[in-house]
Design an enzyme around this catalytic site. Structure first.
Site, mmCIF file in Angstrom:
data_model
loop_
_atom_site.group_PDB
_atom_site.id
_atom_site.type_symbol
_atom_site.label_atom_id
_atom_site.label_comp_id
_atom_site.label_asym_id
_atom_site.label_seq_id
_atom_site.Cartn_x
_atom_site.Cartn_y
_atom_site.Cartn_z
ATOM 1 N N ASN A 103 0.755 -1.130 0.071
ATOM 2 C CA ASN A 103 0.177 -0.122 -0.022
ATOM 3 C C ASN A 103 0.905 1.249 -0.080
ATOM 4 O O ASN A 103 1.931 1.361 0.643
ATOM 5 C CB ASN A 103 -0.874 0.178 1.341
ATOM 6 N N GLU A 483 -20.063 21.096 0.394
ATOM 7 C CA GLU A 483 -20.041 19.598 0.904
ATOM 8 C C GLU A 483 -21.215 19.109 0.060
ATOM 9 O O GLU A 483 -21.249 17.733 -0.123
ATOM 10 C CB GLU A 483 -20.163 19.595 2.174
#
Ligand code: M6R
Length: 610
Positions: A103, A483
């Site tokens: 990762n 948002e």
């Protein structure tokens, strides 16, 4: 981003690592794979598939012969190379002896790959990760021990990594390392676990070791040996994991997103628990106690964050300046970390992050620390890197947020920012006392809005076929517009733009016509008349308008095509209450458009690469 799982013990590895992979799938779901070492046969079996973990699971059903007590697995969020089978982890060398899952991003992989290819190494993928197995191969061929080869490999690579590596001839060890990408080791009895996120371990063990940057571990069945990159043993602490299994189930809800939106009222209660005492006119944060005196002298706050947490920060800036009177800036962490900044003395940097692992936010914290600035964290995931690396901080205690689209964390973040503004302020005048009371009664208002979800489903039905959307608001409605638009684009793939309503006439309004709807946040507050004028301007251009408004006078029914009402709250709390219907609206639109709302395309829950 990608998720890593590993198991070494006395039981079959596959069921355990598969369970772990499923728990981590929210981190990335372009492809998944696993490798299991069979002790008896001395072989490693590797199964990989494109798509979700369920596709891997189906493939595993055809591969009954996957016995083994040591294994590693990965769920991928593609960075280098498309989500194809050949790019799926684990990657392995030509002798199928070394297997790795990774990762992060190896930034110098091109140079390394060129050198290795010149030496005759044949690459089979387009990934940055594959250089790890070829470097290992090369060092092992030169006669180095497994550990030496691992350390030499790590010394060659630059960038970010959480790595787990397994060697066929070494069935007693999984090698792991961490640099800027999270890695956790779970301690069991005669067995140990590895994961990039403790949520994959919560079913297996309550005791974990968080590997630090620059640490390497040899994880055996009984023992875990941790060193630095020079093989010098490193101190480590075993931490008890918070178990909250109930919260990682969907329960009666069709999606985690819907469940998490419905937890809105509870997360406000949790954010206030033990902190807000309305009767005593007091707000306390145990996590800030040690820096309280320093904080009271603070002259400037810089909020650093990304995505939804950035928009929460924007609301926080308005609240801090209005309630605490502290000059506050908010900056996207990805910008903050690279530009040269001029800090004034007595500045605090506040990092907001649901996951506590966002690479840019973490880097911004480190930049601030290196400049001698006090760093604070507002983090949901307990024990995450940002929580551990900031000087002091506050937890959201919002419980695990699984859906990729952040919902309940946003409400919690703004609630805590509001509480922090009271904590940082000496003011206990009527405005502040009213605000405290309003925070206390906010959960009930959220429940009232949630009880009218059906109305939002009806509105979603009307609007879900449009290709574009504006979200506009002023003052506290501005972060809400940003948002709201982010939520819609993330989970419906509708092109949605958030704007401060005052900016519309400076360009964006050119796009408005009968096919370009606008969602306007127009509440009964100090900017109501201004908002109303902006809505008139859109209506004059035939733009459909859906308004979020308060009941009663100024209800907007006369002007808007559609209206959804919310109860009135003090202005600093508007971003919290307004967001609940916007989250539901986006959710229902996403569902109606057939999107997998919990795992929308191209996204991952935890953005651990920059
Ligand atoms: O875990 P963080 O709060 O640091 O995450 C920041 C963003 O990656 C996150 O908010 C992202 O924008 C979400 N997908 C928003 O729904």
């Amino acid at each position: 981003m990608c998720g890593i799982v590993g198991y070494i013990g006395h039981r079959e590895a596959v069921p355990d690592i598969l369970k772990g992979l499923k728990a981590l799938e929210y981190r990335g779901y372009d492809s998944a794979g696993l490798a299991v070492l069979s002790h008896e046969e001395g072989k490693v079996k590797c199964v990989r598939s494109v798509g979700r973990v369920s596709a891997l699971e189906s493939k595993l059903r055809e591969n009954k012969d996957l016995s083994g007590t040591i294994g590693i697995a990965h769920t991928r969020w593609a960075t280098h190379g498309a989500p194809t089978l050949k790019n799926t982890h684990p990657h392995f060398d030509r002798k199928r002896e070394i297997f790795v899952v990774h990762n992060g991003i190896i930034e110098n992989y091109r140079e390394i790959r060129e050198i290795l290819e010149r030496e005759g190494h044949k690459f089979t993928s387009e990934t940055d990760t594959e250089v790890v197995v070829h470097l290992m191969r090369s060092f092992l061929d030169d006669g180095h021990t497994h550990k030496e080869a691992f350390l030499k490999t790590l010394s060659m690579i630059k960038g970010a990594y959480g790595l787990a590596l397994m060697i066929r001839s070494d069935p007693e060890t999984i090698y792991v390392a961490r640099h800027s990408s999270p890695l956790v080791i779970g301690k069991g009895e005669g067995e140990n676990f590895i994961a990039s996120d403790p949520s994959a371990l919560v079913h297996k063990t309550g005791n974990v070791i968080y590997l630090k940057d620059g640490e390497v571990a040899e994880v055996g069945r009984e023992d875990i040996r941790i060193t630095d990159l020079s093989d010098v043993p490193a101190e480590h602490e075993v931490v008890e994991l918070e178990r909250d299994l109930k919260q990682v189930q969907k329960g009666k809800f069709e999606h985690f997103m819907l469940k998490e939106i419905n937890e809105g009222a509870d997360v406000i209660r949790s954010a206030c628990r033990g902190r807000l005492r309305v009767k005593d006119k007091a707000v306390n944060f145990g996590g800030l106690r040690d820096v309280r005196n320093e904080l009271l002298k603070i002259k400037r706050i810089i909020i650093v964050s990304c995505g939804t947490s950035y928009y929460a920060g924007l609301a926080g800036k308005y609240i801090f300046e209005e309630i605490a009177g502290i000059p506050t800036e908010v900056e996207q962490a990805s910008e903050f970390r690279y530009r040269k900044r001029a800090f004034i003395p007595q500045t605090a940097v506040l990092a907001i992050s649901q996951s506590g692992e966002t690479a840019d936010t973490l880097a911004a914290v480190r930049v601030a620390k290196d400049s001698g600035i006090l760093t604070l964290g507002l983090v949901n995931v307990v024990g995450s890197t940002i929580a551990r690396e900031t000087d002091a901080g506050v937890y959201n205690h919002a419980g695990p947020e699984i859906s990729v689209a952040s919902t309940k964390a946003y409400l919690s973040q703004i609630t805590i920012l509001t509480l922090m503004s009271c904590y940082l302020s000496e003011r206990r005048d009527q405005e502040v006392l009213d605000l405290m009371e309003a925070i206390d009664s906010l959960p009930k208002k959220i429940e009232e809005v949630l009880s009218r979800s059906k109305d939002l489903e009806v509105l979603a039905d009307k609007y879900h076929k449009y290709d574009n959307f504006f979200y506009i608001g002023r003052k506290y409605g501005y972060p809400t517009a940003l948002e709201g638009a982010l939520k819609l684009k993330e989970i419906s793939y509708i092109h949605a733009e958030g704007y401060s309503a005052g900016e519309m006439k400076h360009g964006p309004i050119a796009l408005v016509d009968g096919n370009f709807p606008t969602l306007a946040i127009c509440l009964n507050n100090g900017v109501f008349e201004k908002m109303r004028s902006n809505i008139e301007e859109i209506k004059a251009r035939k733009g459909p308008v859906l308004v979020l408004s308060n009941e009663g006078e100024g209800g907007m029914n006369d002007l808007a095509d559609d209206v959804f009402h919310i109860p009135r709250v003090p202005e600093p709390l508007e971003p919290i209450l307004s967001m609940v219907p916007l989250q539901l609206f986006a959710y229902y639109i996403g569902v109606k458009r057939g999107v997998d709302v919990d795992r929308p395309r191209n996204l991952a829950k935890s953005v651990t690469v920059e």
